[in-house]
Design a protein around this motif. Structure first.
Motif, short mmCIF file in Angstrom:
data_model
loop_
_atom_site.label_atom_id
_atom_site.label_comp_id
_atom_site.label_asym_id
_atom_site.label_seq_id
_atom_site.Cartn_x
_atom_site.Cartn_y
_atom_site.Cartn_z
N ALA A 1 1.15 -0.34 2.16
CA ALA A 1 1.28 -0.66 0.60
C ALA A 1 0.44 0.59 -0.30
O ALA A 1 0.88 1.21 -1.19
N ARG A 2 -0.95 0.36 0.16
CA ARG A 2 -1.73 1.44 -0.72
C ARG A 2 -1.23 3.00 -0.50
O ARG A 2 -1.37 3.49 -1.36
N TYR A 3 -0.87 3.20 0.87
CA TYR A 3 -0.39 4.46 1.37
C TYR A 3 0.86 4.96 0.23
O TYR A 3 0.90 5.82 -0.39
N ALA A 4 1.84 3.79 0.53
CA ALA A 4 2.94 4.25 -0.54
C ALA A 4 2.69 4.27 -2.00
O ALA A 4 3.11 5.25 -2.74
N ARG A 5 1.85 3.45 -2.66
CA ARG A 5 1.68 3.52 -4.04
C ARG A 5 0.81 4.66 -4.45
O ARG A 5 0.91 5.36 -5.63
N ALA A 6 -0.06 5.14 -3.63
CA ALA A 6 -1.03 6.52 -3.83
C ALA A 6 0.17 7.57 -4.03
O ALA A 6 -0.09 8.28 -5.04
N TYR A 7 1.40 7.67 -3.16
CA TYR A 7 2.17 8.76 -3.26
C TYR A 7 2.81 8.65 -4.73
O TYR A 7 3.43 9.38 -5.41
N ALA A 8 3.43 7.27 -4.85
CA ALA A 8 4.14 7.09 -6.10
C ALA A 8 3.28 7.39 -7.12
O ALA A 8 3.90 7.78 -8.53
N TYR A 9 2.05 6.80 -7.37
CA TYR A 9 1.04 7.01 -8.59
C TYR A 9 1.13 8.73 -8.82
O TYR A 9 1.10 9.00 -10.02
N HIS A 10 0.90 9.52 -7.58
CA HIS A 10 0.83 10.65 -7.81
C HIS A 10 2.22 11.31 -8.16
O HIS A 10 2.01 12.31 -9.39
N PHE B 1 6.96 0.68 -6.32
CA PHE B 1 6.02 -0.46 -6.99
C PHE B 1 6.54 -1.88 -6.69
O PHE B 1 5.93 -2.73 -6.82
N ARG B 2 8.17 -1.68 -6.59
CA ARG B 2 8.54 -3.02 -6.71
C ARG B 2 8.63 -3.31 -5.15
O ARG B 2 8.43 -4.45 -4.64
N ALA B 3 8.73 -2.36 -3.98
CA ALA B 3 8.90 -2.57 -2.74
C ALA B 3 7.27 -2.91 -2.33
O ALA B 3 7.16 -3.62 -1.26
N TYR B 4 6.31 -2.20 -2.89
CA TYR B 4 4.87 -2.53 -2.69
C TYR B 4 4.18 -2.87 -3.78
O TYR B 4 3.30 -2.01 -4.16
N PRO B 5 4.13 -3.95 -4.32
CA PRO B 5 3.27 -4.31 -5.37
C PRO B 5 1.80 -4.38 -5.38
O PRO B 5 1.34 -4.44 -4.18
N ASP B 6 1.31 -4.47 -6.44
CA ASP B 6 -0.13 -4.45 -6.53
C ASP B 6 -0.71 -5.47 -5.74
O ASP B 6 -1.91 -5.31 -5.28
N SER B 7 -0.04 -6.42 -5.82
CA SER B 7 -0.79 -7.66 -4.71
C SER B 7 -0.73 -7.62 -3.42
O SER B 7 -1.46 -8.16 -2.82
N ASP B 8 -0.24 -6.38 -3.04
CA ASP B 8 -0.14 -6.07 -1.71
C ASP B 8 -1.46 -5.11 -1.34
O ASP B 8 -1.40 -3.97 -1.58
N PRO C 1 -5.63 9.02 -11.65
CA PRO C 1 -6.77 7.98 -11.48
C PRO C 1 -6.19 7.00 -10.28
O PRO C 1 -6.91 6.42 -9.71
N ASP C 2 -4.84 6.66 -10.91
CA ASP C 2 -4.50 5.44 -10.09
C ASP C 2 -4.25 5.87 -8.63
O ASP C 2 -4.46 5.04 -7.45
N SER C 3 -3.72 7.01 -8.29
CA SER C 3 -3.46 7.44 -6.93
C SER C 3 -4.85 7.57 -6.42
O SER C 3 -4.91 7.30 -5.11
N LEU C 4 -5.74 8.34 -6.99
CA LEU C 4 -7.09 8.56 -6.21
C LEU C 4 -7.57 7.24 -6.06
O LEU C 4 -8.64 7.01 -4.84
N ARG C 5 -7.46 6.03 -6.75
CA ARG C 5 -8.20 4.94 -6.63
C ARG C 5 -7.68 4.28 -5.27
O ARG C 5 -8.26 3.74 -4.29
N GLU C 6 -6.17 4.41 -4.98
CA GLU C 6 -5.62 3.89 -3.90
C GLU C 6 -6.00 4.58 -2.57
O GLU C 6 -6.31 3.88 -1.50
#
Length: 457
Positions: A279-288, A267-274, A294-299
């Protein structure tokens, strides 16, 4: 003044440590975990293809190892192992291609096979110095004997490391040739060596001539100096990295980071602002990983809104749903991903897993078909064999269930279990059929492995 047994054992222990280093150099990463991902494997294969062709090689495998260090190596055959840390450190696809070109140089140079030459020479020096040292000690010159042994160890290690540095320099030169033939700029290769040099300075590694004596690789600064002129003289020097390949690399790198890193680091390397795809790909895995489904599926849904037929985004959505206890919902995206990739084995095996996880017997015939196709194209997938074994067992086909168990046990080198399973499979299969022959092959393989293990004792 004599020496006690304890003091005599210290140099002998160091000698044994030298031999241990020699054996470890050529060992494959059996103790490390292999990372399998359809998208990343396809990317690495496409990165390597023009370089392998330039080297005159076919069927080169690139294997990704879960290791944070910046490293790559070959350990026999036409297989290159790349550490996840190397992909994480690289900023450009050309850097990774430079590493692949270098490792291909080791393959074409037969360096793994020739490793025994350097180890044998060093071993002979060590043994000779040990014998001379012990003879001197027995004659009463204990201090001189210890000096002979210590000098022999130093000479042996120096001989071996010098041999290794020659091989590395040879692989560097071959890498230059292969990049040139493939029309790929050497800028990435130099950039990677510069990254290694910065790392060496960061950790205060000595760049002196004396320090080079103790290294398996030439000094990074010297490598850059030797290679830069050759790269700059090459017509491909100003050729930019293929934009499509670079985009795939950045995306796969983000995916890998999201999968391996702690969620808070992602989340620090790929913040929500990106809002970029990586970035969405990385966050999807991180949320999972963080159990925030729900956050992972949103991404993932945001990725699919832009590219609805991207098979790897569909695969990820199916994975998230499957691993959060929603196998029925996972079927549609996984079935589509399987269709779009022509039943890519890793994706197909996940689809087969989802079909089984529904616990609906009506899905079992499709699961068997999908999983059999998966292992036919990629036999080195123990999870797919496990799933296929479950299907066979559910259908009452115990011999083939035992054969599937034998397959995965052999891949994990669980030889006693593989032997038992293979013999049980043969007992229930028709003699001479392909499955019976395969079970017999695994039995012979297991017997041979167990015999070699007994002989080493």
């Amino acid at each position: 003044m004599g020496y006690s047994c304890a003091s005599m054992m210290r140099p002998i222990t160091r000698i044994l440590a030298v031999f241990a280093v020699f054996s470890l150099v050529v060992q494959p990463a059996a103790a490390q975990s292999v990372l399998r991902d359809a998208e990343t494997e396809a990317l690495l294969e496409d990165m390597a293809a023009p370089l392998a062709e330039a080297a005159g090689l076919e069927d080169v495998d690139i294997v990704l190892i879960n290791d944070p260090s910046i490293n790559a190596f070959v350990a026999g055959g036409q297989r290159i192992y790349i550490h996840s840390g190397l992909l994480n450190a690289a900023e450009d696809a050309g850097e990774v291609q430079g590493v692949i070109a270098h490792e291909l140089g080791h393959i074409t140079g037969g360096h793994v096979l020739r490793h025994s030459e350097g180890a044998s020479t060093a071993g002979n020096i060590t043994i000779l110095s040990l014998l001379l040292g012990l003879a001197a000690a027995a004659a009463g010159a204990g201090e001189a004997g210890m000096g002979i042994i210590a000098a022999g160890q130093q000479a042996a290690m120096g001989n071996y490391l010098s041999f290794s540095r020659v091989q590395e320099s040879s692989a560097d030169a071959a890498g230059v040739e292969y990049l040139s033939k493939a029309g790929i700029s050497g800028r990435g290769s130099l950039k990677f060596f510069g990254r290694l040099l910065n790392q060496e300075f960061r950790y205060y590694r000595n760049q002196s001539d004396e320090a080079e004596f103790y290294r398996t690789h030439p000094l990074s600064g010297d490598r850059i100096s030797r290679l830069e002129a050759d790269y700059r003289a090459d017509p491909a020097w100003d050729v930019p990295t293929d934009p499509a390949l670079q985009a795939r690399f950045v995306r796969a790198k983000a995916k890998l980071y999201g999968f391996l890193a702690k969620p808070q680091d992602t989340f620090r390397a790929y913040p929500d602002s990106d809002g970029s795809v990586p970035a969405r790909y990385a966050r999807a895995y991180a949320y999972h990983k963080d159990a925030r489904t729900p956050d992972s599926l949103r991404e993932v849904d945001a990725l699919l809104a832009a590219e609805p037929d991207d098979p790897f985004f569909l695969e990820l959505k199916g994975q998230v749903l499957l691993e959060t206890g929603q196998p029925d919902a996972a079927l549609a995206p996984l079935r589509r991903a399987t269709e779009l990739t022509g039943a890519q084995p890793l994706i197909a095996s996940m689809f087969g897993h989802a079909l089984i996880a529904t616990e609906d017997a009506e899905h079992f015939a499709e699961a068997e078909r999908v999983l059999k196709a998966s292992v036919a194209r990629d036999r080195l997938n123990p999870f797919a064999w496990y799933q296929l074994g479950q299907i066979y067992a559910a259908q009452g086909d115990i011999p083939r269930a035992r054969l599937a168990s034998a397959e995965q046990q052999a891949m994990r080198q669980q030889w006693p279990e593989a032997l038992t399973s293979a013999q049980a499979a043969q007992a229930g299969l028709d003699t001479g059929t392909p499955d019976w022959i395969r079970a017999q092959d695994i039995e012979y393989q297991a017997r041979d492995a167990l015999k070699r293990a007994r002989d080493r004792r």
